[in-house]
Design a protein around this motif. Structure first.
Motif, short mmCIF file in Angstrom:
data_model
loop_
_atom_site.label_atom_id
_atom_site.label_comp_id
_atom_site.label_asym_id
_atom_site.label_seq_id
_atom_site.Cartn_x
_atom_site.Cartn_y
_atom_site.Cartn_z
N LEU A 53 0.81 -1.22 0.12
CA LEU A 53 0.10 -0.06 -0.02
C LEU A 53 0.97 1.42 0.17
O LEU A 53 1.70 1.40 1.02
N GLY A 54 0.81 2.07 -1.10
CA GLY A 54 1.86 3.12 -1.25
C GLY A 54 1.06 4.49 -1.41
O GLY A 54 0.15 4.59 -1.98
N ARG A 55 1.71 5.12 -0.42
CA ARG A 55 1.12 6.77 -0.57
C ARG A 55 2.22 7.76 -0.49
O ARG A 55 3.46 7.12 -0.12
N THR A 56 2.18 8.92 -0.65
CA THR A 56 3.10 9.60 -0.97
C THR A 56 3.93 9.83 0.41
O THR A 56 5.07 9.93 0.38
N ALA A 57 3.38 9.83 1.63
CA ALA A 57 3.86 9.89 2.82
C ALA A 57 4.49 8.59 3.50
O ALA A 57 5.43 8.82 4.30
N CYS A 58 3.99 7.45 2.91
CA CYS A 58 4.60 6.20 3.40
C CYS A 58 4.36 5.01 2.35
O CYS A 58 3.43 5.23 1.41
N ARG A 59 5.01 3.99 2.67
CA ARG A 59 4.80 2.80 2.07
C ARG A 59 4.78 1.59 2.75
O ARG A 59 5.88 1.45 3.44
N ILE A 60 3.62 0.74 2.89
CA ILE A 60 3.75 -0.39 3.80
C ILE A 60 3.95 -1.68 2.98
O ILE A 60 2.81 -1.70 2.15
N GLN A 61 4.86 -2.25 3.09
CA GLN A 61 5.13 -3.34 2.30
C GLN A 61 5.06 -4.77 3.17
O GLN A 61 5.77 -4.90 4.21
N THR A 62 4.31 -5.86 2.52
CA THR A 62 4.18 -7.14 3.16
C THR A 62 4.71 -8.17 2.45
O THR A 62 5.16 -7.86 1.09
N GLU A 63 4.94 -9.25 3.19
CA GLU A 63 5.45 -10.54 2.30
C GLU A 63 4.32 -11.47 2.70
O GLU A 63 3.80 -11.75 3.72
N ALA A 64 3.52 -12.14 1.42
CA ALA A 64 2.25 -12.86 1.55
C ALA A 64 2.81 -14.26 1.37
O ALA A 64 3.73 -14.71 0.68
N ALA A 65 2.31 -15.19 2.22
CA ALA A 65 2.67 -16.62 2.08
C ALA A 65 1.06 -17.05 2.15
O ALA A 65 0.40 -16.84 2.94
N TYR A 66 0.93 -18.06 0.96
CA TYR A 66 -0.25 -18.71 0.80
C TYR A 66 -0.47 -20.15 1.38
O TYR A 66 0.53 -20.99 0.78
N LEU A 67 -1.27 -20.68 2.04
CA LEU A 67 -1.47 -21.98 2.44
C LEU A 67 -2.31 -22.74 1.35
O LEU A 67 -2.36 -23.92 1.63
N THR A 68 -2.81 -22.30 0.29
CA THR A 68 -3.43 -23.10 -0.63
C THR A 68 -2.63 -23.77 -1.39
O THR A 68 -1.46 -23.40 -1.67
N GLY A 69 -3.28 -25.18 -1.52
CA GLY A 69 -2.22 -26.23 -2.15
C GLY A 69 -1.45 -26.69 -1.29
O GLY A 69 -0.68 -27.83 -1.69
N ALA A 70 -1.54 -26.55 0.13
CA ALA A 70 -0.45 -27.09 1.09
C ALA A 70 -1.15 -28.75 1.16
O ALA A 70 -2.32 -28.80 0.95
N PRO A 71 -0.22 -29.44 1.31
CA PRO A 71 -0.54 -30.86 1.47
C PRO A 71 -0.97 -31.39 2.65
O PRO A 71 -0.60 -32.06 3.71
N SER A 72 -2.30 -30.91 2.84
CA SER A 72 -2.89 -31.05 4.24
C SER A 72 -2.95 -32.38 4.95
O SER A 72 -2.74 -32.76 5.95
N GLU A 73 -3.54 -33.20 3.95
CA GLU A 73 -3.97 -34.81 4.50
C GLU A 73 -2.29 -35.43 4.62
O GLU A 73 -2.05 -36.23 5.41
N GLU A 74 -1.40 -35.09 3.73
CA GLU A 74 -0.12 -35.64 3.93
C GLU A 74 0.41 -35.01 5.46
O GLU A 74 1.06 -35.83 6.15
N TRP A 75 0.40 -33.82 5.58
CA TRP A 75 0.98 -33.39 6.82
C TRP A 75 0.18 -33.74 8.39
O TRP A 75 0.65 -34.26 9.19
N LEU A 76 -1.18 -34.20 7.84
CA LEU A 76 -1.89 -34.77 9.04
C LEU A 76 -1.32 -36.22 9.28
O LEU A 76 -1.25 -36.57 10.66
#
Length: 206
Positions: A53-76
């Motif tokens: 989210l960028g504005r003239t006064a500041c910039r807020i930057q995040t790093e996204a991690a997505y759990l979609t596609g994670a091997p749920s049943e395998e982990w379980l």
């Protein structure tokens, strides 16, 4: 800084900004200036989100991690085998904590929370058990239903609930728990103090 979301909202960036500024302020007071990263872990329902989210006064930057596609049943299944053999690694513990977030849909998430809690209760190392249980409650606070929350409390039993209520942020709930235990007439003051060690016997009596 780590947060997780079950839905994407641009307004969340103001929250992230506060987190970042608070951390910067705390470290500056200590004379330190470390680099700061803000990671947002998205549940399986979210496949893509904006990270800046960028504005003239500041910039807020995040790093996204997505759990979609994670091997749920395998982990379980891996978690089941590890706990059965009591060969539990840190990876297994973290998988149990975040597993409910890897499922799509309300019903599957609630079922996964219960399954992970039941597995955690079979861990012989009580410190590891408490880590997973507290982690599950923390990481699922935005998606957990009241019915599932009550189920977890019943499964944990008073001792485990007391351990998690040691966190200062849960002192109000700890006080209510103590009141309920006193009203039941089934617990002595000494037993209650054992369950909720952060509270002294004097505090419980008053």
């Amino acid at each position: 800084i780590l947060d997780y979301e079950s839905e994407y909202r641009k307004t969340n960036f103001t929250k992230y900004g506060r987190y970042i500024v608070d951390v910067i302020e705390r470290y500056l007071k200590e004379g330190k200036e470390p680099d700061i990263h803000m990671m947002v872990l998205y549940t399986a329902d979210i496949e893509r989100a904006e990270t800046v989210l960028g504005r003239t006064a500041c910039r807020i930057q995040t790093e996204a991690a997505y759990l979609t596609g994670a091997p749920s049943e395998e982990w379980l299944e891996q978690a089941r085998k590890s706990i059965e053999n009591q060969t539990i690694t840190d990876e297994t513990l973290m998988h149990l904590v975040i597993l409910p977030l890897t499922y799509k849909g309300e019903e599957k998430k609630q079922k996964a929370i219960k399954e992970c809690v039941d597995l955690a209760r079979k861990i012989s190392d009580k410190e590891q058990e408490s880590f997973v249980l507290a982690g599950i409650l923390s990481f699922t606070d935005k998606i957990i239903s009241e019915e599932t929350r009550q189920y977890i409390k019943e499964v944990l039993g008073m001792t485990q609930v007391g351990k998690m209520l040691m966190d200062e942020a849960r002192q109000e709930e700890a006080t209510q728990t103590v009141m309920n235990m006193l009203k039941s007439g089934k617990f002595s003051v000494e037993e209650i103090q054992e369950y909720v060690p952060r509270l002294s016997i004097h505090e419980i009596q008053t």
